[in-house]
Design a protein around this motif. Structure first.
Motif, short mmCIF file in Angstrom:
data_model
loop_
_atom_site.label_atom_id
_atom_site.label_comp_id
_atom_site.label_asym_id
_atom_site.label_seq_id
_atom_site.Cartn_x
_atom_site.Cartn_y
_atom_site.Cartn_z
N GLY A 187 0.82 -1.21 0.00
CA GLY A 187 0.00 0.00 0.00
C GLY A 187 0.85 1.25 0.00
O GLY A 187 0.53 2.23 -0.69
N PHE A 188 1.96 1.25 0.76
CA PHE A 188 2.85 2.41 0.78
C PHE A 188 3.42 2.69 -0.62
O PHE A 188 3.48 3.83 -1.07
N LEU A 189 3.85 1.64 -1.30
CA LEU A 189 4.38 1.81 -2.65
C LEU A 189 3.31 2.29 -3.61
O LEU A 189 3.59 3.03 -4.57
N THR A 190 2.07 1.88 -3.38
CA THR A 190 0.98 2.31 -4.25
C THR A 190 0.68 3.79 -4.09
O THR A 190 0.42 4.49 -5.08
N ILE A 191 0.72 4.29 -2.87
CA ILE A 191 0.42 5.70 -2.67
C ILE A 191 1.51 6.60 -3.24
O ILE A 191 1.26 7.79 -3.51
N LEU A 192 2.70 6.06 -3.47
CA LEU A 192 3.72 6.85 -4.14
C LEU A 192 3.26 7.20 -5.55
O LEU A 192 3.45 8.33 -6.02
N SER A 193 2.67 6.25 -6.24
CA SER A 193 2.15 6.51 -7.59
C SER A 193 1.04 7.55 -7.54
O SER A 193 0.97 8.44 -8.40
N TYR A 194 0.17 7.45 -6.54
CA TYR A 194 -0.90 8.44 -6.42
C TYR A 194 -0.32 9.82 -6.17
O TYR A 194 -0.77 10.81 -6.77
N SER A 195 0.66 9.93 -5.32
CA SER A 195 1.27 11.22 -5.01
C SER A 195 1.89 11.83 -6.26
O SER A 195 1.75 13.03 -6.52
N LEU A 196 2.59 11.02 -7.06
CA LEU A 196 3.20 11.53 -8.28
C LEU A 196 2.14 11.95 -9.29
O LEU A 196 2.29 12.95 -9.99
N TYR A 197 1.05 11.19 -9.37
CA TYR A 197 -0.03 11.55 -10.29
C TYR A 197 -0.60 12.91 -9.93
O TYR A 197 -0.82 13.77 -10.81
N ASP A 198 -0.85 13.14 -8.66
CA ASP A 198 -1.39 14.43 -8.22
C ASP A 198 -0.39 15.55 -8.51
O ASP A 198 -0.78 16.65 -8.92
N SER A 199 0.89 15.29 -8.33
CA SER A 199 1.91 16.31 -8.61
C SER A 199 1.97 16.63 -10.10
O SER A 199 2.12 17.80 -10.48
N VAL A 200 1.83 15.61 -10.95
CA VAL A 200 1.86 15.84 -12.40
C VAL A 200 0.71 16.73 -12.83
O VAL A 200 0.86 17.64 -13.65
N VAL A 201 -0.47 16.51 -12.26
CA VAL A 201 -1.64 17.33 -12.60
C VAL A 201 -1.39 18.79 -12.24
O VAL A 201 -1.64 19.71 -13.03
N VAL A 202 -0.89 19.03 -11.04
CA VAL A 202 -0.66 20.40 -10.58
C VAL A 202 0.47 21.05 -11.37
O VAL A 202 0.36 22.20 -11.82
N PHE A 203 1.56 20.33 -11.60
CA PHE A 203 2.70 20.91 -12.29
C PHE A 203 2.42 21.15 -13.77
O PHE A 203 3.01 22.06 -14.38
#
Length: 392
Positions: A207-223
């Motif tokens: 689950g920890f490794l999965t939330i890394l992908s979610y965090s990067l996805y959210d960052s890509v949207v904002v950036f």
């Protein structure tokens, strides 16, 4: 008959954020947000250090485990009493009710004789048959392998994400800011696990490794929105680089909230089913880490990644110079100078235009003269001319 449909409060909230009518100071108070993020990360590291470490599952620490199914009652005190009587040297005893009619007992490694005695005592104490009591053993070597593989998996993910983000955004500063938000998400999530005593299992690591992908996805949207807003900002005279970053974060705020809600709702349903219906296990451990990580990841992007990127860029000389001109109004003086220069350049242009018009008039007069029919000469003169030509 057409009727006006009024948007709801959340829609108006999103429209105001997108238009700039409403704005939150993600960039203006970036030092405050980054300081709070650093404090949260420090506290998350201190909690397990002061509190005696994490609540590691048996897969990491190793030991013996018994699962009693179809029990007549789920009194955990009964299991603890049996284990202390039959295995006096057992340590780290944990007896929990993991599902309706199911008891799980975990402890340090037992000998074969102790395992048989505890199993028989649990069968008698909970009033179940022999087939309803299962025993297993997990060696510490396997747990160490799981820990090592999880660590290297995290390192590989971070390195690949750092390189991928740098190529995607074509700037290392966005990549570094994204990874900083990612670390904030992981550290604070793990800190919350330590604070509330949640058990860390291999499923939780996944689950920890999965939330890394979610965090990067959210960052890509904002950036992506930040890159769009700041593409030609140095050529503009009405806004600064920091204002456009802040506008981009506000414009994507509603999307980040909606994404977090959409992600949390199904994960929360799985967590409820795993915890209260199916009992503790892989499903609960996985969903719990995702539930906590998704919420923390949203804050990591908004209050860590975007403010950090602004801090990294606002120190550049060109951006500082542009910001100073916009804030001091020097661009207005440049506009006046441009207008004056434009007025002075209009005079020769008008003179040239007048000269061209006069030349056109003269040319038109000559053309008119050329097109006039020649006056008829007397016949005698014509004859004389012909004569001359003939004689010549």
């Amino acid at each position: 008959m057409a009727t006006d449909v009024k948007p709801n409060a959340f829609a108006r909230f999103g429209n105001d954020l997108h238009s700039g009518a409403r704005s939150y100071p993600f960039v203006g108070k970036r030092r405050l947000w980054l300081l709070l993020a650093a404090v949260l990360m420090a506290v998350s590291v201190l909690i397990p250090a002061v509190g005696g470490g994490f609540n590691l599952g048996i897969d990491f620490r190793g030991g013996s485990e018994f699962v009693v199914s179809k029990t007549a009652h789920v009194d955990t005190a009964t299991g603890e009493r049996i284990i202390h009587e039959k295995a006096k040297d057992a340590s780290d005893v944990r007896v929990t009710n993991i599902a309706p009619g199911t008891i799980r007992a975990q402890m340090s490694k037992l000998s074969d004789d102790e395992t048989l005695q505890v199993k028989a005592a649990l069968q008698e104490g909970y009033g179940v048959s022999e087939n309803d009591v299962t025993s297993s053993f997990v060696g510490p070597t396997w747990g160490a392998d799981v820990t090592r593989q999880a660590f290297w998996g995290l390192v590989a993910f971070v390195v690949l994400a750092l390189i991928g983000m740098a190529f995607y955004f074509r700037t290392w500063k966005m990549s570094l800011a994204s990874i900083a938000g990612l670390f904030f998400t992981v550290v604070v999530t793990v800190g919350l696990y330590a604070a509330f005593g949640f058990e860390i299992t291999p499923s939780a690591i996944i689950g920890f490794l999965t939330i890394l992908s979610y965090s990067l996805y959210d960052s890509v949207v904002v950036f992506d929105k930040i890159r769009e807003n700041t593409e030609d900002v140095l050529e503009r005279r009405d806004t600064t680089f920091a204002e456009q970053i802040n506008l981009a974060v506000n414009q994507t705020l509603v999307r980040s909230i909606n994404t977090a809600i959409v992600g949390v709702l199904p994960v929360g349903a799985i967590l409820f089913i795993g915890a209260f219906i199916l009992g503790a296990g892989t499903l609960q451990d996985l969903s719990l880490s995702l539930f906590v990580g998704i919420l923390v990841g949203m804050f990591g992007t908004l209050f860590v990644s975007a403010p950090l990127y602004a801090s990294l860029r606002l120190g550049e000389a060109q951006i500082r110079e542009h910001t100073a001109k916009v804030e001091s109004g020097n661009f207005k003086d440049a506009e006046v100078a441009d207008e004056a220069e434009g007025d002075s350049s209009e005079e020769p242009a008008e003179a040239e235009k007048a000269a061209k018009s006069e030349g056109s008039a003269d040319k038109a007069t000559e053309d008119e003269k050329a097109t006039e029919k020649p006056a008829k000469k007397p016949a005698r003169a014509t004859i004389e001319i012909h004569r001359v030509n003939l004689n010549g």
